[in-house]
Design an enzyme around this catalytic site. Sequence first.
Site, PDB file in Angstrom:
ATOM      1  N   CYS A 142     -15.588  59.132  -3.158  1.00 15.14           N
ATOM      2  CA  CYS A 142     -16.182  57.932  -3.736  1.00 15.14           C
ATOM      3  C   CYS A 142     -15.251  56.750  -3.546  1.00 15.14           C
ATOM      4  CB  CYS A 142     -16.433  58.157  -5.224  1.00 15.14           C
ATOM      5  SG  CYS A 142     -17.161  56.747  -6.051  1.00 15.14           S
ATOM      6  N   HIS A 199     -25.635  60.748  -6.196  1.00 14.96           N
ATOM      7  CA  HIS A 199     -24.293  60.200  -6.406  1.00 14.96           C
ATOM      8  C   HIS A 199     -24.381  58.718  -6.778  1.00 14.96           C
ATOM      9  CE1 HIS A 199     -19.861  59.836  -5.133  1.00 14.96           C
ATOM     10  NE2 HIS A 199     -20.243  58.580  -5.291  1.00 14.96           N
ATOM     11  N   GLU A 200     -25.175  57.956  -5.997  1.00 16.74           N
ATOM     12  CA  GLU A 200     -25.268  56.504  -6.243  1.00 16.74           C
ATOM     13  C   GLU A 200     -26.023  56.202  -7.534  1.00 16.74           C
ATOM     14  OE1 GLU A 200     -23.281  54.847  -4.614  1.00 16.74           O
ATOM     15  OE2 GLU A 200     -22.971  56.304  -3.008  1.00 16.74           O
ATOM     16  N   HIS A 223     -23.919  56.374 -10.553  1.00 19.64           N
ATOM     17  CA  HIS A 223     -23.062  55.211 -10.810  1.00 19.64           C
ATOM     18  C   HIS A 223     -23.721  54.245 -11.788  1.00 19.64           C
ATOM     19  CE1 HIS A 223     -19.485  55.518  -8.336  1.00 19.64           C
ATOM     20  NE2 HIS A 223     -20.184  55.858  -7.274  1.00 19.64           N
TER      21      HIS A 223
HETATM   22 ZN    ZN Z   1     -19.354  56.737  -5.608  1.00 16.28          ZN
END
Ligand code: ZN
Length: 143
Positions: A70, A114-115, A118
């Site tokens: 990341c 994953h995004e 966030h």
């Molecule tokens: Zn990330």
Amino acid sequence: NSQDEEIAEAENLKPAVGIAAIQVGIPRKLIAVVVPDPDDPEKNLEFALANPRIISESVQNSYLEGGEGCLSVPENHEGHAFRHARIKVRAYDLLQDKTVVIPAEGFLSICLQHEIDHLSGILFYDRIDRNNPMKEDPEAEVY
Ligand SMILES: [Zn+2]
């Protein structure tokens, strides 16, 4: 640009396949993902999504054997970050200028999760079992 070797070197960019707006200090629910098209290695799948939401997810897990990285996490965190193997994401895609539902599996599914994490302040290492980071799941898709 980070995936183009020349531009990456010239602008000192770390190669990545995705980013969320909050990672560059913009508190909006925006993500961008650029991954190789599994059906055509010459092409990329590209998304710029506003307000992405996972509207369905498989019970089956998936994870990257080599772990995730990341841009916001400079240090290495070894371990299997468990994700759903298949998801459907509803979002407004700024590249297509319309609301879309994206069925995703494989690497794309992992990147989108994953995004989207966030946007809730969740980082990939939050998905790694602290007591058993290399934990395996015999039912999971492993990449
Ligand atoms: Zn990330």
